[in-house]
Design a protein around this motif. Structure first.
Motif, PDB file in Angstrom:
ATOM      1  N   ILE A 175     -13.745 -63.061 100.486  1.00  0.00           N
ATOM      2  CA  ILE A 175     -12.563 -62.124 100.532  1.00  0.00           C
ATOM      3  C   ILE A 175     -12.208 -61.473  99.505  1.00  0.00           C
ATOM      4  N   ALA A 176     -12.263 -61.799  98.582  1.00  0.00           N
ATOM      5  CA  ALA A 176     -11.962 -61.180  97.173  1.00  0.00           C
ATOM      6  C   ALA A 176     -11.861 -59.650  97.304  1.00  0.00           C
ATOM      7  N   PRO A 177     -13.008 -58.991  97.497  1.00  0.00           N
ATOM      8  CA  PRO A 177     -12.901 -57.441  97.516  1.00  0.00           C
ATOM      9  C   PRO A 177     -11.744 -56.976  98.241  1.00  0.00           C
ATOM     10  N   MET A 178     -11.500 -57.414  99.411  1.00  0.00           N
ATOM     11  CA  MET A 178     -10.484 -56.703 100.233  1.00  0.00           C
ATOM     12  C   MET A 178      -9.023 -57.219  99.785  1.00  0.00           C
ATOM     13  N   VAL A 179      -8.991 -58.444  99.310  1.00  0.00           N
ATOM     14  CA  VAL A 179      -7.502 -58.699  98.892  1.00  0.00           C
ATOM     15  C   VAL A 179      -7.306 -57.956  97.756  1.00  0.00           C
ATOM     16  N   GLU A 180      -8.256 -57.681  96.760  1.00  0.00           N
ATOM     17  CA  GLU A 180      -7.839 -57.069  95.713  1.00  0.00           C
ATOM     18  C   GLU A 180      -7.485 -55.365  96.077  1.00  0.00           C
ATOM     19  N   ALA A 181      -8.461 -54.743  96.931  1.00  0.00           N
ATOM     20  CA  ALA A 181      -7.930 -53.719  97.488  1.00  0.00           C
ATOM     21  C   ALA A 181      -6.608 -53.594  98.097  1.00  0.00           C
ATOM     22  N   PHE A 182      -6.109 -54.307  98.837  1.00  0.00           N
ATOM     23  CA  PHE A 182      -4.817 -54.477  99.405  1.00  0.00           C
ATOM     24  C   PHE A 182      -3.891 -54.673  98.152  1.00  0.00           C
ATOM     25  N   THR A 183      -4.171 -55.572  97.223  1.00  0.00           N
ATOM     26  CA  THR A 183      -3.069 -55.719  96.055  1.00  0.00           C
ATOM     27  C   THR A 183      -3.106 -54.432  95.229  1.00  0.00           C
ATOM     28  N   ALA A 184      -3.950 -53.777  95.003  1.00  0.00           N
ATOM     29  CA  ALA A 184      -4.041 -52.511  94.288  1.00  0.00           C
ATOM     30  C   ALA A 184      -3.278 -51.279  95.139  1.00  0.00           C
ATOM     31  N   THR A 185      -3.423 -51.469  96.370  1.00  0.00           N
ATOM     32  CA  THR A 185      -2.821 -50.366  97.330  1.00  0.00           C
ATOM     33  C   THR A 185      -1.267 -50.732  97.227  1.00  0.00           C
ATOM     34  N   LEU A 186      -0.868 -51.924  97.322  1.00  0.00           N
ATOM     35  CA  LEU A 186       0.643 -52.242  97.308  1.00  0.00           C
ATOM     36  C   LEU A 186       1.214 -52.417  96.228  1.00  0.00           C
ATOM     37  N   ALA A 187       0.551 -52.155  95.115  1.00  0.00           N
ATOM     38  CA  ALA A 187       1.085 -52.546  93.787  1.00  0.00           C
ATOM     39  C   ALA A 187       2.282 -51.611  93.465  1.00  0.00           C
ATOM     40  N   GLU A 188       2.201 -50.570  93.698  1.00  0.00           N
ATOM     41  CA  GLU A 188       3.379 -49.541  93.485  1.00  0.00           C
ATOM     42  C   GLU A 188       4.467 -50.030  94.159  1.00  0.00           C
ATOM     43  N   SER A 189       4.305 -50.009  95.617  1.00  0.00           N
ATOM     44  CA  SER A 189       5.572 -50.644  96.242  1.00  0.00           C
ATOM     45  C   SER A 189       6.114 -51.791  96.260  1.00  0.00           C
TER      46      SER A 189
END
Lengths: 546, 546
Positions: A350-364
Motif C-alpha cells: 500500500i506504500a504508493p497510495m499512502v505516499e500519495a495521500f501523505t503528499a497531498t495532505l502535507a500542506e494542510s
C-alpha cells in the motif's frame, strides 16, 4: 391403539420471498407424505414470509400476496396429501388487526388460525411494532389427537401453554423462529421440560434454520414427553424433515423415542453459527463469493477459515496489503494460510497510495504532529483496495473485527470496517482464540504462530494491542459486565477490576457508538449483540460512574 | 376572580445527562419564578433523561441517578420557589414496572406521578420496548385550578384526555417530545383543537427543542382555549420560557391571549429543522466544527449554507477535490461559494491517489472492462482525504447525499457517504432545489449557476444524473409513493408512471438497503426517514410487482 405421524419441517425460508417459501412448503409436505407417511406436518413461525419480515409487513401488497399463497397451498396440497394436516406460520390481517398466525390446512381447506398471544418486544424483537396479540387457544383434532397450537414466545411466557392444556390439548405443537445465542439450546430444553411437566403433555418444538441479517436460527427441533424428557432432537444447523410417531395409550398421547442428535459443545455451536450466518448472507444476497484482507493476525485468519467452511475455497479470495509496519512473519503466515486452505491470494503493497495521500495532505497538515490519522490512512487505503476488488469482481468484502474491538472502537471506520458482513462481530477476542484452537483441532486451518504471537494492528512501529488496551482477558470481562450486564463502572470496579481499566473501557464503549452505527451487520451470538439488540443514542451525555 | 400563571419551559435537554438536565430544570424554575411569577412550570416529556433515552433505560444505574435527581430538585426548588408547582417528565420503575412519568413537585415534596397511558410503538417510536402503560388519570389542584396531566401520545390517542376531563380537570396540561416532520405543526393544531373542543377544556402543550441523532424537536408550545383557538404559541426552533395567565370566571378557567408566534412556511420550517439537527449533533458531540467536500453541485452547496447557518463560518471548512471529470465551472462555483460564505477552503486534486490505486490494481483487473469501480474509486479517495482532515483537526465530516440518492443508492459507500451526520438525508432532491432557492431569497448563499445547471456526479466524462435515473421530479414522485406510501410497483404504475421507471426505481430502493444501513444518521423530516423509521431486511427476497 391409535397413532399419528408428525413431521417437523426444519427449513430455511427466505425473508420476503413469499412465492419461494410457499413452493418450499408444498414440496416439504409432498416429501413428508411420501417419505414418512405424515399425518401432520409442522413448519416454523412466519414461514411464508421468513422471520423477521420487519417493515415488509407494512407494504400494501403483503396481505394479497399472502392470500394468494394460502390459496395455492390449499389447492396443491389437497392434490398431493389430502389427508395430511399442515400447520404453518404466516402474518395476516384479520378484522383490521395484524396477527402472527399459525394456520391449519386439511383437505384443501384452511380449518383454523391461531394468533400468537405473547409478543416479544425486547432484545432483537419488535413484535409489538407489527402485531396485536391473540387471546384464544386453538385446538385442532386430527386422527383422534387434539393438537394445541402455540407460537414461540407463548411457550416462554407460559400462560398460553396452560390455557391450551385447559382447552383440552393432548399434544402441544409449537411453531418457532428462535434465534440462536450461545446458551440458548440448553436453556430451551430446561424451559420446555418445565412447561411439559407443568401441564403433563408432550410438546413439539419446530424451529427454523439459517441466517437472516444479524440473526441465525439453529434448528434443533424437539419433541418432549409429558415428563419433560427429550424423545426426539433434530440436528442443529441442518435443514431437514424429522418424523416422530405418537401413539395413544391409557395415559394419553406420547411420542415414541426417535433420533436424538447430540447437543453441541460451545465452540462447535458458535463456529457453526458463524459459518451459517456468513453463508446465508452471501448466498441469499447473490454474491459470487467473498474477498477479504488477510493480515497475518488471528481475526482475519479465523475469518478466512470460516469463509472457506461456509463457501468453499473457490469462492474465497484473500489479499495481503503490507506496509512498512507489516512484520515478515505476518506476510509469511498469511501466504501459508492461503496455501493451506487453497484460496485465491494476492499481495498489494500500500506504500504508493499512502505516499500519495501523505503528499497531498502535507500542506494542510504542516506543523501538526503525527497521530492516529496516519494509522487510519493505512487502514483506509486497504479498505479502498478491497472495495475496488469487490466492485470489479462481484465479491462481498468480509469484515473481520471482533466484538472486543467493535466495543471499544479499536477499528478504523471506512478502513478495516469496510464490508458487507462480519462473522466475528459478536465474538469477543478471548472467544476468537477458543474458536481458532477448536477449528485447528478438527483439521489445521490456521498457522499456529498466528494464534501464539501477541496481537497487533501493525499500524505503527512495534505496535501491540496491549499498548493501548488492557489485556483481552481483562478487557472482555469488563465488556461483558458493561454490555451484557448493563452494570455501572463503579459496580464493575466493586466486582474486582482496576478503576483505570474500567473507566477507560466504558468511556471507549460509549464514545464509539457512532462507529458501530456504520458497521456492517454480523452474526449475533450473545444476548446483547451490536445491532437491533442494543439501541443506544450516538449523542449521549451519560457519564460513567455509579 | 382567581388567576394562575403557568410557564411553559420549552428547552433542549441532553440525552443521558441527568445531572445537567436537572440543573437546567432547577435554573428554569428559578427564572420562571423571578421573571414571570410562575405558579406552575411545565417541562417536556422525559426531560430529565432527554428523549429518546433508548437502551440507557436498561442500565442498572438509571433508577438511582433519577432518584438522586428528584431529591435534588425537591430540595433546591423548595428554597427557590416553594410555592411553584413543577410538572416534569422522567422515566421511573414503580412496583417493578418501568413507566414514562410526569412528576408533580411542590414545596419540597413530590406530590404525585402520572404514568403515560398511550405508548407509541410505530414509526421512530419504541416505547413498548421500555415502558408499561399507566391506567389512571392524575388531577392536581393548585391555587384552585385542577390540572389534568397527560403525556404526548395520550393526546393523540384521545381516551386519556376524556378520562382526565371526567376526573375533573379544569385545564389539560400535556408534556411532549413530539418530533418534527414537515406537516406536523399544522396537524398538531388541528388535532389539539379537536381534543379541547371535545372536552371543553383549555389545553397546554409543552414541546421540547433541539436535535437528538435523527430526531429534531421544533418547540412551538401551545395553549388552546376550550373552543380550540390558539391563545398562545411559543416560537419554533428556539428555547425559552413562555408564560400564560389563566383566570377563572363563571365559565371555568380560561387562558388569556398572549404571544402567538407565526406558523412557518414549509421551506423555512424544513431549513430550520436541518440547521437545528446539524448544530445539535455537532455541538452535543463536542466537535470543533465540520469539514466537507464541496463539489460545485447543489447538494454540497446547500449543505455548506446549512453548516454556516448552524455553526458560523469559522467552524466550517470546505475542500474541493477535483479530478479529470470535474468541470471548470464546478471549481469556480465552489471557490465562489466558499468566498461568499467566508469559510476555510482548500483544493486537493485527487489524480495522484487515483493513479496509485489504478496502478496497484492493474494486474488484478487486467482484461476486465472499466465500470463503476473506477467511479467509486474517485469518490473513495475523496472520502479518505476528508476523513484524514477530520481525524487530524477534530472536525466532523458532514455528508451531503439527499434522500433521492440514498433511496436508489446513487452514492458511493465509503466515498461520498463518509461522515458523521447528513443534514439532507431525508430531503428529496426536488426539495433540495426548493430549499436552495428559499435560502438565496433570504440572502444569497449559493451561486445561482449551481442551482440552474443540470446535476452531475462528475465521476465520468460528460456524466449527468439523468443518464442513469429518471428526472428528479419523476423519481421523487415514485419514491414518495414507494417509501412513504408503501405502494406496490403496479399500484404506482396505475397512478400514472412509466412501467420501466417504476420497476427500475423500486428495485434500486430494495437492493440498496445495505448502503443505507451503513450511512451516517441525519435529520428526519418526513414521515418515513431512512433510520429507525423504516426497518427493512438487507437480505430480502421480496420481488416488485402487485
Amino acid at each position: 391403539m391409535q397413532d399419528l405421524t408428525l413431521v417437523m419441517a426444519q427449513l430455511d425460508p427466505m425473508v420476503g420471498d413469499i412465492a419461494g417459501n410457499t413452493a418450499a412448503a408444498i414440496e416439504a409436505v409432498r416429501e413428508a407424505r411420501i417419505e414418512h407417511g405424515a399425518d401432520v406436518v409442522v413448519f416454523s413461525e412466519l414461514f411464508l414470509t421468513g422471520y423477521p419480515p420487519e417493515d415488509l409487513l407494512l407494504r400494501e401488497a403483503m396481505e394479497s400476496r399472502l392470500q394468494d399463497a394460502l390459496a395455492e397451498m390449499a389447492q396443491k396440497i389437497d392434490r398431493i396429501a389430502p389427508q395430511t394436516l399442515v400447520i404453518i406460520g404466516y402474518p395476516g390481517v384479520r378484522d383490521g388487526r395484524r396477527h402472527n398466525l399459525a394456520g391449519v390446512l386439511l383437505g384443501g381447506e384452511w380449518r383454523g388460525e391461531y394468533a400468537k398471544q405473547a409478543l416479544p418486544n425486547y432484545q432483537v424483537f419488535d413484535e409489538d411494532r407489527y402485531f396485536e396479540p391473540g387471546h384464544e387457544p386453538l385446538i385442532v383434532e386430527h386422527k383422534g389427537a387434539k393438537l394445541g397450537i402455540l407460537i414461540c414466545e407463548d411457550l416462554w411466557d407460559g400462560a398460553p401453554v396452560r390455557q391450551s392444556a385447559e382447552a383440552g390439548a393432548d399434544i402441544l405443537v409449537t411453531l418457532n423462529a428462535s434465534p440462536f445465542h450461545l446458551d440458548k439450546p440448553a436453556e430451551r430444553e430446561r424451559l420446555f421440560a418445565e412447561r411439559a411437566r407443568e401441564v403433563e403433555k408432550p410438546l413439539v418444538y419446530v424451529n427454523a434454520i439459517g441466517g437472516q441479517d444479524e440473526l441465525v436460527f439453529d434448528g434443533g427441533s424437539l419433541v418432549l414427553v409429558a415428563t419433560g424428557e427429550v424423545a426426539v432432537r433434530a440436528p442443529f444447523w441442518q435443514v431437514g424433515l424429522m418424523p416422530v410417531r405418537f401413539s395413544r395409550d391409557a395415559m394419553g398421547w406420547e411420542p415414541q423415542e426417535g433420533e436424538r442428535e447430540p447437543l453441541l459443545g460451545a465452540e462447535e455451536n458458535l463456529y457453526c453459527a458463524l459459518v451459517t450466518g456468513l453463508r446465508d448472507y452471501v448466498n441469499k444476497s447473490g454474491f459470487k463469493g467473498v474477498v477479504m484482507g488477510l493480515s497475518g493476525g488471528i481475526d482475519s485468519s479465523l475469518s478466512l477459515a470460516i469463509a472457506v467452511d461456509a463457501l468453499g475455497p473457490d469462492r474465497v479470495h484473500a489479499v495481503m496489503m503490507p506496509y512498512h509496519y507489516t512484520a515478515e512473519i505476518s506476510q509469511a503466515d498469511a501466504a501459508e494460510q492461503a496455501r493451506m486452505l487453497g484460496v485465491g491470494y494476492e499481495v498489494m503493497p500500500i506504500a504508493p497510495m499512502v505516499e500519495a495521500f501523505t503528499a497531498t495532505l502535507a500542506e494542510s497538515f504542516s506543523g501538526l504532529a503525527a497521530d492516529t490519522t496516519e494509522e487510519n490512512l493505512q487502514s483506509r487505503v486497504r479498505g479502498v483496495l478491497l472495495m475496488a476488488i469487490s466492485n470489479k469482481k462481484g465479491l462481498m468484502v468480509q469484515t473481520t473485527g471482533n466484538k472486543s474491538e467493535m466495543a471499544v472502537g479499536y477499528a478504523t471506520l471506512y478502513g478495516d470496517m469496510v464490508g458487507g458482513y462480519n462473522a466475528l462481530k459478536d465474538v469477543y477476542k478471548t472467544w476468537v482464540y477458543r474458536l481458532a484452537n477448536w477449528r485447528n483441532a478438527q483439521e489445521p486451518a490456521i498457522p499456529e504462530r498466528v494464534i501464539s504471537r501477541p496481537p497487533s494492528a501493525e499500524l505503527a512501529p512495534d505496535q501491540q494491542d496491549s499498548d493501548s488496551l488492557p489485556g483481552y482477558d481483562v478487557l472482555d470481562a469488563i465488556l461483558e459486565r458493561y454490555i451484557e450486564g448493563d452494570m455501572s463502572a463503579e459496580a464493575i470496579i466493586e466486582a474486582g477490576f482496576e478503576r483505570d481499566d474500567v473507566y477507560q473501557v466504558v468511556k471507549l464503549v460509549d464514545r464509539n457508538e457512532y462507529k458501530r452505527r456504520q458497521a456492517p451487520v454480523g452474526v449475533r451470538v450473545t444476548l446483547r449483540g451490536f445491532g437491533r439488540d442494543r439501541r443506544y443514542p450516538i449523542v449521549n451525555g451519560w457519564k460513567p460512574g455509579n
